[in-house]
Structure formats: structure tokens, C-alpha cells
Design a protein around this motif. Structure first.
Motif, PDB file in Angstrom:
ATOM      1  N   GLU A 348       0.876  -1.205  -0.083  1.00 13.89           N
ATOM      2  CA  GLU A 348       0.038  -0.068  -0.013  1.00 13.89           C
ATOM      3  C   GLU A 348       0.899   1.311   0.079  1.00 13.89           C
ATOM      4  N   ARG A 349       0.370   2.255  -0.837  1.00 16.06           N
ATOM      5  CA  ARG A 349       1.087   3.519  -0.439  1.00 16.06           C
ATOM      6  C   ARG A 349       0.096   4.633  -0.343  1.00 16.06           C
ATOM      7  N   PHE A 350       0.135   5.755   0.243  1.00 13.12           N
ATOM      8  CA  PHE A 350      -0.854   6.730   0.518  1.00 13.12           C
ATOM      9  C   PHE A 350      -0.019   8.107   0.595  1.00 13.12           C
ATOM     10  N   LEU A 351      -0.756   8.955  -0.370  1.00 15.21           N
ATOM     11  CA  LEU A 351      -0.345  10.339  -0.269  1.00 15.21           C
ATOM     12  C   LEU A 351      -0.730  11.403   0.496  1.00 15.21           C
ATOM     13  N   GLY A 352      -0.487  12.116   1.545  1.00 17.91           N
ATOM     14  CA  GLY A 352      -1.243  13.187   2.322  1.00 17.91           C
ATOM     15  C   GLY A 352      -1.616  12.351   3.837  1.00 17.91           C
ATOM     16  N   ALA A 353      -2.578  13.050   4.327  1.00 16.21           N
ATOM     17  CA  ALA A 353      -2.851  12.662   5.741  1.00 16.21           C
ATOM     18  C   ALA A 353      -3.768  11.565   5.763  1.00 16.21           C
ATOM     19  N   ILE A 354      -3.385  10.701   6.579  1.00 13.62           N
ATOM     20  CA  ILE A 354      -4.125   9.361   6.815  1.00 13.62           C
ATOM     21  C   ILE A 354      -4.464   9.232   8.212  1.00 13.62           C
ATOM     22  N   SER A 355      -5.749   8.977   8.751  1.00 14.59           N
ATOM     23  CA  SER A 355      -6.090   8.737   9.794  1.00 14.59           C
ATOM     24  C   SER A 355      -5.907   7.429  10.489  1.00 14.59           C
ATOM     25  N   TYR A 356      -5.919   7.505  11.929  1.00 20.13           N
ATOM     26  CA  TYR A 356      -5.802   6.203  12.638  1.00 20.13           C
ATOM     27  C   TYR A 356      -6.455   5.031  11.930  1.00 20.13           C
ATOM     28  N   ASP A 357      -7.767   5.440  11.972  1.00 21.30           N
ATOM     29  CA  ASP A 357      -8.612   4.362  11.428  1.00 21.30           C
ATOM     30  C   ASP A 357      -8.386   3.827   9.961  1.00 21.30           C
ATOM     31  N   ASP A 358      -8.058   4.799   9.087  1.00 20.26           N
ATOM     32  CA  ASP A 358      -7.751   4.246   7.808  1.00 20.26           C
ATOM     33  C   ASP A 358      -6.405   3.631   7.663  1.00 20.26           C
ATOM     34  N   MET A 359      -5.465   3.947   8.637  1.00 13.35           N
ATOM     35  CA  MET A 359      -4.039   3.315   8.684  1.00 13.35           C
ATOM     36  C   MET A 359      -4.249   1.753   9.015  1.00 13.35           C
ATOM     37  N   LYS A 360      -4.984   1.678  10.170  1.00 17.35           N
ATOM     38  CA  LYS A 360      -5.268   0.360  10.848  1.00 17.35           C
ATOM     39  C   LYS A 360      -5.952  -0.538   9.632  1.00 17.35           C
ATOM     40  N   LYS A 361      -7.085  -0.031   8.988  1.00 15.04           N
ATOM     41  CA  LYS A 361      -7.869  -0.776   7.943  1.00 15.04           C
ATOM     42  C   LYS A 361      -6.794  -1.427   6.880  1.00 15.04           C
ATOM     43  N   ARG A 362      -6.020  -0.431   6.314  1.00 17.26           N
ATOM     44  CA  ARG A 362      -5.093  -0.687   5.327  1.00 17.26           C
ATOM     45  C   ARG A 362      -3.903  -1.714   5.822  1.00 17.26           C
ATOM     46  N   ILE A 363      -3.357  -1.630   7.308  1.00 21.14           N
ATOM     47  CA  ILE A 363      -2.568  -2.567   7.424  1.00 21.14           C
ATOM     48  C   ILE A 363      -3.240  -3.848   7.962  1.00 21.14           C
ATOM     49  N   GLU A 364      -4.367  -3.847   8.367  1.00 21.62           N
ATOM     50  CA  GLU A 364      -5.146  -5.222   8.648  1.00 21.62           C
ATOM     51  C   GLU A 364      -5.349  -6.061   7.178  1.00 21.62           C
ATOM     52  N   ARG A 365      -5.547  -5.279   6.252  1.00 16.98           N
ATOM     53  CA  ARG A 365      -5.734  -5.637   4.988  1.00 16.98           C
ATOM     54  C   ARG A 365      -4.640  -6.437   4.508  1.00 16.98           C
ATOM     55  N   VAL A 366      -3.311  -5.749   4.509  1.00 17.87           N
ATOM     56  CA  VAL A 366      -2.064  -6.225   4.116  1.00 17.87           C
ATOM     57  C   VAL A 366      -1.674  -7.603   4.997  1.00 17.87           C
ATOM     58  N   ARG A 367      -1.743  -7.575   6.307  1.00 23.13           N
ATOM     59  CA  ARG A 367      -1.517  -8.477   7.151  1.00 23.13           C
ATOM     60  C   ARG A 367      -2.443  -9.808   6.845  1.00 23.13           C
ATOM     61  N   ASP A 368      -3.634  -9.450   6.552  1.00 22.95           N
ATOM     62  CA  ASP A 368      -4.598 -10.656   6.286  1.00 22.95           C
ATOM     63  C   ASP A 368      -4.418 -11.234   4.913  1.00 22.95           C
ATOM     64  N   LYS A 369      -4.103 -10.269   4.137  1.00 26.58           N
ATOM     65  CA  LYS A 369      -3.945 -11.025   2.538  1.00 26.58           C
ATOM     66  C   LYS A 369      -2.384 -11.400   2.322  1.00 26.58           C
ATOM     67  N   TYR A 370      -1.533 -10.970   3.043  1.00 26.62           N
ATOM     68  CA  TYR A 370      -0.039 -11.453   2.820  1.00 26.62           C
ATOM     69  C   TYR A 370       0.241 -11.793   4.314  1.00 26.62           C
ATOM     70  N   PRO A 371      -0.173 -13.147   4.646  1.00 25.90           N
ATOM     71  CA  PRO A 371       0.428 -13.448   6.150  1.00 25.90           C
ATOM     72  C   PRO A 371       1.854 -13.803   5.978  1.00 25.90           C
ATOM     73  N   VAL A 372       2.403 -13.539   7.265  1.00 30.37           N
ATOM     74  CA  VAL A 372       3.817 -14.071   7.259  1.00 30.37           C
ATOM     75  C   VAL A 372       3.893 -15.464   7.676  1.00 30.37           C
ATOM     76  N   GLU A 373       4.746 -16.216   6.993  1.00 27.11           N
ATOM     77  CA  GLU A 373       4.953 -17.547   7.476  1.00 27.11           C
ATOM     78  C   GLU A 373       6.016 -17.753   8.579  1.00 27.11           C
ATOM     79  N   GLN A 374       5.339 -18.331   9.480  1.00 24.55           N
ATOM     80  CA  GLN A 374       5.998 -18.568  10.661  1.00 24.55           C
ATOM     81  C   GLN A 374       7.220 -19.732  10.473  1.00 24.55           C
TER      82      GLN A 374
END
Length: 374
Positions: A348-374
Motif C-alpha cells: 500500500e502507498r498513500f499520499l497526504g494525511a491518513i487517519s488512525y482508522d484508515d491506517m489500521k484498515k490498510r494494515i489489517e488488509r495487508v496483514r490478512d492478505k499477505y500473512p507472514v509464514e512462521q
């Protein structure tokens, strides 16, 4: 709507606000068409409804995150009340239209006029979601062409407006009225044209990104600053003089945020970054914040240190003294945010201000879609 803002040189424009304005103007034109043939074509309530919608949408941040507004009043310029604010703005705007046109034409006609505004508004907004929102079901460039064609059709219909029967009896009066109507619509027409150009530019940019992601899925990924590219590596010192490398965070989802102390938008965003850092630290730290101060754009490191201490920021901050990391990430406006997955790929990349809620949604989307293999 989660869309990437529009960058013109060093200027970052709020993409969602542009979409809202374009949708509002389309609703205005739809009302104008609905009032065709009437002796009185008063579109001022529609103009007011657009203003009310934006004011309620932005002001609803006081309901959803009053603390952020108290700490940083400028938050009202860059953030909004999210989903709650969106629907609250819709209710207030449409209620106002129904009330005003009800007094002018009666309840039945008011419902039709309000419906016309809602139809014009929602057409542009929903199409923009499909075209521009990365979280939507798909990307279809031809839908952007459809929106443009619809806009042209409505605009052409406005210019074909003819005076009513009473005006036809007085040709001179009718011509003057028509000419006055054209003058009144010149400004909104020009505004809609400009907004359509900007929205089309965003659609083109999103199409380019889609093509890049398709290429990356086919194994053509390389080092770069766009989504799907390998994140450019960097090794920078923090405020304590310790060396910190992006590679140190391999296996974790990382939010990389570029900023400067003189950036007013960055100052508004900082409390949101701090809150996000605290939340993920409590969850175990599988998501990390790595803040990059572009020190080459500062007066000195001491200014950065004072800025951090004054705001009690305790998330990792590194100093890009020569501006090389910012160059590698093609950062030309601040703030700029990138989300890197555990394999070191920008998702993900984002230009300009990004709120806490939007940051968290984007992070969770990345973490769920691209899980790290343990």
C-alpha cells in the motif's frame, strides 16, 4: 472510500473531497434538469445541500474522535467522521433539500427533486468507488468513460433548457432569461469539467497501478516505490545515533511514514501514528511503525529532536540526512506512507494525511492478505 490522493508536483489534493464535489455538481445538474420548464428554477437549495453535506461530513469527526480535534483542530481539514459521518451527512443534506423544496413546490415535487439530486450524486460517487477504491470489487476503466459520457449528456441537456410557456409569449424576456441561465451555469459547468479532468487523472493512475500489479504477479516485480515492488532498502540512524535498517523488520508488517517538522499536515497526522504504534505494541509488535524524517529538508537535527520531545513521540524515528531514502521512494510531498509486508514488498502507498482508522484498515488488509509464514 479508501482512495489514493492526487499529487500534482509537491501539491497533494484530497481525492475523496474531489469526488464529493464532482458528485455534488452532478446532483446539482440533475436538479436543474428536473426543474426544466418551470417558471422558477431555483437551484440554491442544491448548492446549500452540497455545503451542508461537506460541513457535516467533516464536522462529524467531533463525534468520532473529539480528542484528536481538541489536540489538533486542523484535523477537521484533513480528516472526516468516516462511515458514521458519511451517512449523517447524507441524512442532513437530503433532509434539507426535502424541506426547502417542499416549501417551494410541495411535498410530492420535493421528493422527486430530492430523488434526482440523490441519483446524480450517487451515480458519480458509486462509480468513483468502483474505479478508484482499491478495496472495491474490481477496476474497470470503461466505467470512468461511462461517468464522463453521463456527465456530458446531462450537461448538454442543461444547455437545451427552454423557457416555459409564459416566457414564449415574450420572446425578448425569454431570451434574457435563457442568457441569464447560461451565465448562472457557467461556473458550475467549468467546475464540473475541472473535477472530471482530475478524477479521470486519478482513474488513469489507478489503471497504471493495476497493470503494474498484474505484471508483478507474473514475476516481473523489481525494486521500486509502487505497490507490488520490493521496498527500497535503507540504513539510517535514529535520534540516539543507532543504525536502523528496514531489513531489521523482515517478517513483520511495517508502516513506513515520511515526514518533516515544517509540514502542517504531518503535524496533524502524528497523534494518529502514535496511537497506532501504542496499539500494535500492546498486541505483541507483529506490526511496526518506522518513521522517516527527511532531515535533508530540515534546518537541523536539533529541530527534529525538539519536535519529537514536545509531542512525546516514542515510535522509531530515523533521520534521512541526505534525502536518499526519500528519493528512492519518490517522495515529493509530505506525508507519504507505505505499508510493507513481511517479505519486504510494498503493498500500500498513500499520499497526504491518513487517519488512525484508515491506517489500521490498510494494515489489517495487508496483514490478512499477505500473512507472514512462521
Amino acid at each position: 472510500m479508501a482512495v489514493t490522493n492526487l499529487q500534482l508536483g509537491s501539491l497533494v489534493l484530497n481525492a475523496e473531497l474531489l469526488v464529493v464535489l464532482a458528485a455534488g455538481l452532478m446532483g446539482l445538474f440533475a436538479v436543474r434538469l428536473r426543474l426544466r420548464g418551470r417558471s422558477e428554477r431555483d437551484t440554491s437549495p442544491a448548492w446549500n445541500a452540497i455545503g451542508i453535506w461537506i460541513a457535516v461530513w467533516k464536522g462529524s469527526l467531533l463525534l468520532t474522535d473529539a480528542v484528536a480535534v481538541i489536540r489538533q483542530p486542523l484535523s477537521l481539514l484533513y480528516y472526516d467522521g468516516g462511515t458514521i459521518g458519511f451517512w449523517l451527512a447524507c441524512v442532513c443534506g437530503l433532509t434539507y433539500l426535502q424541506y426547502r423544496y417542499g416549501k417551494m413546490y410541495g411535498a410530492a415535487d420535493a421528493w422527486r427533486i430530492t430523488g434526482a439530486f440523490a441519483a446524480g450524486w450517487s451515480t458519480v460517487y458509486l462509480m468513483a468507488i468502483i474505479i478508484l477504491d482499491r478495496a472495491s470489487a474490481g477496476y474497470a476503466h470503461w466505467l470512468g468513460m461511462f461517468v464522463s459520457a453521463t456527465s456530458v449528456f446531462l450537461l448538454a441537456g442543461i444547455w437545451r433548457i427552454r423557457p416555459g410557456k409564459a416566457a414564449e409569449e415574450d420572446l425578448g424576456e425569454g431570451s434574457a432569461r435563457a442568457e441569464s441561465g447560461l451565465r448562472r451555469m457557467a461556473v458550475p459547468g467549468a467546475g464540473l469539467a475541472l473535477l472530471l479532468v482530475l478524477v479521470s487523472y486519478m482513474a488513469f493512475d489507478q489503471t497504471e497501478r493495476l497493470m503494474e500489479r498484474i505484471e508483478n504477479r507474473n514475476g516481473n516485480s523489481g525494486v521500486g516505490a509502487r505497490a507490488g515492488n520490493i521496498a527500497p532498502a535503507f540504513e539510517l540512524n535514529n535520534l540516539l545515533g543507532e543504525e536502523v535498517a528496514l531489513a531489521d523488520y523482515k517478517g513483520r508488517t511495517v508502516l513506513v511514514n515520511f515526514w518533516t517538522t515544517w509540514c502542517r499536515v504531518c503535524m496533524t497526522e502524528m497523534p494518529h501514528v502514535q496511537k497506532l504504534h501504542e496499539d500494535y505494541m500492546e498486541q505483541g509488535g507483529d506490526v511496526a511503525i518506522l518513521s522517516v524524517n527527511v532531515t535533508s529538508q530540515e534546518q537541523g537535527e536539533e529541530q527534529v529532536r525538539q519536535y519529537v520531545e514536545k509531542r512525546s513521540l516514542d515510535f522509531p524515528i530515523v533521520l534521512d540526512r541526505r534525502g536518499r531514502a526519500a528519493d528512492d521512494y519518490r517522495v515529493a510531498a509530505y506525508p507519504a506512507t507505505f505499508i510493507v509486508d513481511g517479505d519486504g514488498i510494498i503493498r500500500e502507498r498513500f499520499l497526504g494525511a491518513i487517519s488512525y482508522d484508515d491506517m489500521k484498515k490498510r494494515i489489517e488488509r495487508v496483514r490478512d492478505k499477505y500473512p507472514v509464514e512462521q
